[in-house]
Design a protein around this motif. Sequence first.
Motif, short mmCIF file in Angstrom:
data_model
loop_
_atom_site.label_atom_id
_atom_site.label_comp_id
_atom_site.label_asym_id
_atom_site.label_seq_id
_atom_site.Cartn_x
_atom_site.Cartn_y
_atom_site.Cartn_z
N HIS A 392 -19.44 107.78 -59.16
CA HIS A 392 -18.56 108.79 -59.75
C HIS A 392 -18.78 108.88 -61.26
O HIS A 392 -18.86 109.98 -61.81
CB HIS A 392 -17.09 108.45 -59.48
CG HIS A 392 -16.74 108.33 -58.04
ND1 HIS A 392 -15.68 107.56 -57.59
CD2 HIS A 392 -17.31 108.85 -56.93
CE1 HIS A 392 -15.61 107.63 -56.28
NE2 HIS A 392 -16.60 108.41 -55.85
N ILE A 393 -18.88 107.72 -61.91
CA ILE A 393 -19.10 107.69 -63.35
C ILE A 393 -20.43 108.36 -63.69
O ILE A 393 -20.52 109.18 -64.61
CB ILE A 393 -19.10 106.24 -63.87
CG1 ILE A 393 -17.77 105.54 -63.54
CG2 ILE A 393 -19.36 106.21 -65.37
CD1 ILE A 393 -16.57 106.12 -64.21
N ARG A 394 -21.48 108.01 -62.93
CA ARG A 394 -22.79 108.61 -63.19
C ARG A 394 -22.76 110.13 -63.00
O ARG A 394 -23.36 110.87 -63.76
CB ARG A 394 -23.85 107.99 -62.27
CG ARG A 394 -24.20 106.56 -62.61
CD ARG A 394 -25.55 106.18 -62.01
NE ARG A 394 -25.56 106.37 -60.57
CZ ARG A 394 -25.29 105.42 -59.68
NH1 ARG A 394 -24.97 104.21 -60.11
NH2 ARG A 394 -25.34 105.67 -58.39
N GLN A 424 -22.25 121.69 -62.02
CA GLN A 424 -21.38 121.91 -60.86
C GLN A 424 -21.83 121.05 -59.68
O GLN A 424 -21.00 120.45 -58.99
CB GLN A 424 -21.39 123.38 -60.47
CG GLN A 424 -20.52 123.69 -59.25
CD GLN A 424 -20.66 125.12 -58.77
OE1 GLN A 424 -21.04 126.00 -59.54
NE2 GLN A 424 -20.38 125.35 -57.50
N ASN A 425 -23.12 120.99 -59.43
CA ASN A 425 -23.63 120.18 -58.32
C ASN A 425 -23.30 118.71 -58.50
O ASN A 425 -22.96 118.01 -57.55
CB ASN A 425 -25.14 120.37 -58.18
CG ASN A 425 -25.52 121.74 -57.66
OD1 ASN A 425 -24.65 122.51 -57.24
ND2 ASN A 425 -26.79 122.05 -57.68
N ALA A 426 -23.42 118.22 -59.74
CA ALA A 426 -23.11 116.81 -60.01
C ALA A 426 -21.65 116.52 -59.71
O ALA A 426 -21.31 115.49 -59.09
CB ALA A 426 -23.45 116.47 -61.46
N PHE A 434 -21.76 118.36 -51.94
CA PHE A 434 -23.20 118.21 -51.89
C PHE A 434 -23.49 116.74 -51.74
O PHE A 434 -23.10 115.94 -52.58
CB PHE A 434 -23.87 118.72 -53.18
CG PHE A 434 -23.64 120.18 -53.44
CD1 PHE A 434 -24.46 121.12 -52.86
CD2 PHE A 434 -22.60 120.60 -54.24
CE1 PHE A 434 -24.25 122.48 -53.09
CE2 PHE A 434 -22.38 121.95 -54.48
CZ PHE A 434 -23.22 122.90 -53.90
N GLY A 435 -24.14 116.35 -50.68
CA GLY A 435 -24.46 114.94 -50.48
C GLY A 435 -25.38 114.76 -49.31
O GLY A 435 -25.22 115.38 -48.26
N ALA A 436 -26.39 113.93 -49.49
CA ALA A 436 -27.35 113.69 -48.41
C ALA A 436 -26.76 112.75 -47.38
O ALA A 436 -25.87 111.96 -47.65
CB ALA A 436 -28.63 113.08 -49.00
N ASP A 437 -27.29 112.84 -46.15
CA ASP A 437 -26.80 111.99 -45.07
C ASP A 437 -26.98 110.52 -45.39
O ASP A 437 -26.16 109.68 -45.01
CB ASP A 437 -27.52 112.33 -43.76
CG ASP A 437 -27.10 113.69 -43.22
OD1 ASP A 437 -26.03 114.17 -43.63
OD2 ASP A 437 -27.85 114.26 -42.41
#
Length: 451
Positions: A392-394, A424-426, A434-437
């Motif tokens: 989250h911080i990153r 926005q994506n971050a 947005f997140g990979a499996d």
Amino acid sequence: MPRKGMEKTDVIAAVATALGRGGIGVVRISGHGLEEYARALLGKTPRPRYATLSDFLDHDGSVIDQGIALYFPAPHSFTGEDVLELQGHGGNAVMQRLLKRSLALGARLAEPGEFTKRAFLNDKLDLAQAESVADLIDAASEEAAKSAVRSLRGEFSRGVNELVARLIDLRMLVEACIDFPDEDIDYLEAADALGKLSNIQAQLQHLLAKSKQGSLLREGVHVVLVGQPNVGKSSLLNQLAGEDVAIVTAIAGTTRDTVREEIEIQGVPFHIIDTAGLRETSCEVEQIGIARTWAAVEKASLALLLLDSRQAITSQDEAILARLPVNLPVVQVFNKIDLLPRASGIEMDGDLTRIYVSAKNGAGLDLLRQSLLRMAGWEQTGEGAFMARERHIRALEKAGACMDCAGENWRQLEFFAEELKLAQNALSSITGEFGADDLLGEIFSRFCIGK
């Protein structure tokens, strides 16, 4: 609608309470069509969302246990699927029999974190809320538990979503200038695009500050005690811990290995590491201990250099200071003031902090605790902290960097728009938009079985 990627529709089951003896134990079942399971296990389908006293039945109709059954039909359940919970007596044998019976009916054993993962995939929780479930379970202090509850209730996610919404509004302005040639830089200036960006950046920094406070509560601070032999490192550890966790003698070199103890200061966990005294020695065992001291220093986030207040800093002390990592914050702790006509106190000169204490009688320890909190970055107004994780911080820091680039190059409209999109994506990756499996698998694999 469920999130894309929800493929597992089979029934899962697990013991949702800790292993061992207890007054109550819970077997949790989730999936579709659990009325059949309920009839087989209970002889009936319990009334939805009501606690029902029932016998729990084995395959031959014999009673495994008697307890409370709770049935939550989809979609009004934790996972968004049908959920059946059997609350029985908390003996391990009873729980295992109930679980074995559930598996015999066709369920499979749940993977770690799979119940919470299904809640995420079925839009019952966003990703940050799902992670806070594990954080609440693992909370080691009252402050940590409060922060985890804030995140679980969606306070952190609301802050992130508000930033995303404001970024989308700003992107619409920029995209309008790109898509319609008649709209130019003057249009952005008239719409105060830079002012809007500045407000978003300020809001992001506020959210980041709260998140860093929560990260301290979750991760804690690793503090290493270093110094020459017999300066009182082990005595200081015992004072901070409130018990004799390290052996203390007048013999130099008593501590041969690292001794670790976790303490709590105002809800913030500190991992204190006592180490072997640093000196030249021909003793092979002591040399190993000194090597481990330097290894602990490399992993620490803060160092306390113990010194003897009866003498000035020696050349050996200077050598230790010179070898400490450049970016490692150091507090010089002058110990043994009980042997001098000197009171406890603190001296601050720029980045240098000196504290005068007695590890024997505890004088000056409160000053040391407050200094540890200050150097760790803890604020007394940490009441609104969120239980943030390193990712989250990153993500917040990455979003901030993208916004900085956008502001510096705002006249290059395509570049401006791209940096806003990356920001926005971050931010959206925090809540799981947005997140990979493989990211999801990594997160939920760290949960305990039954959650």
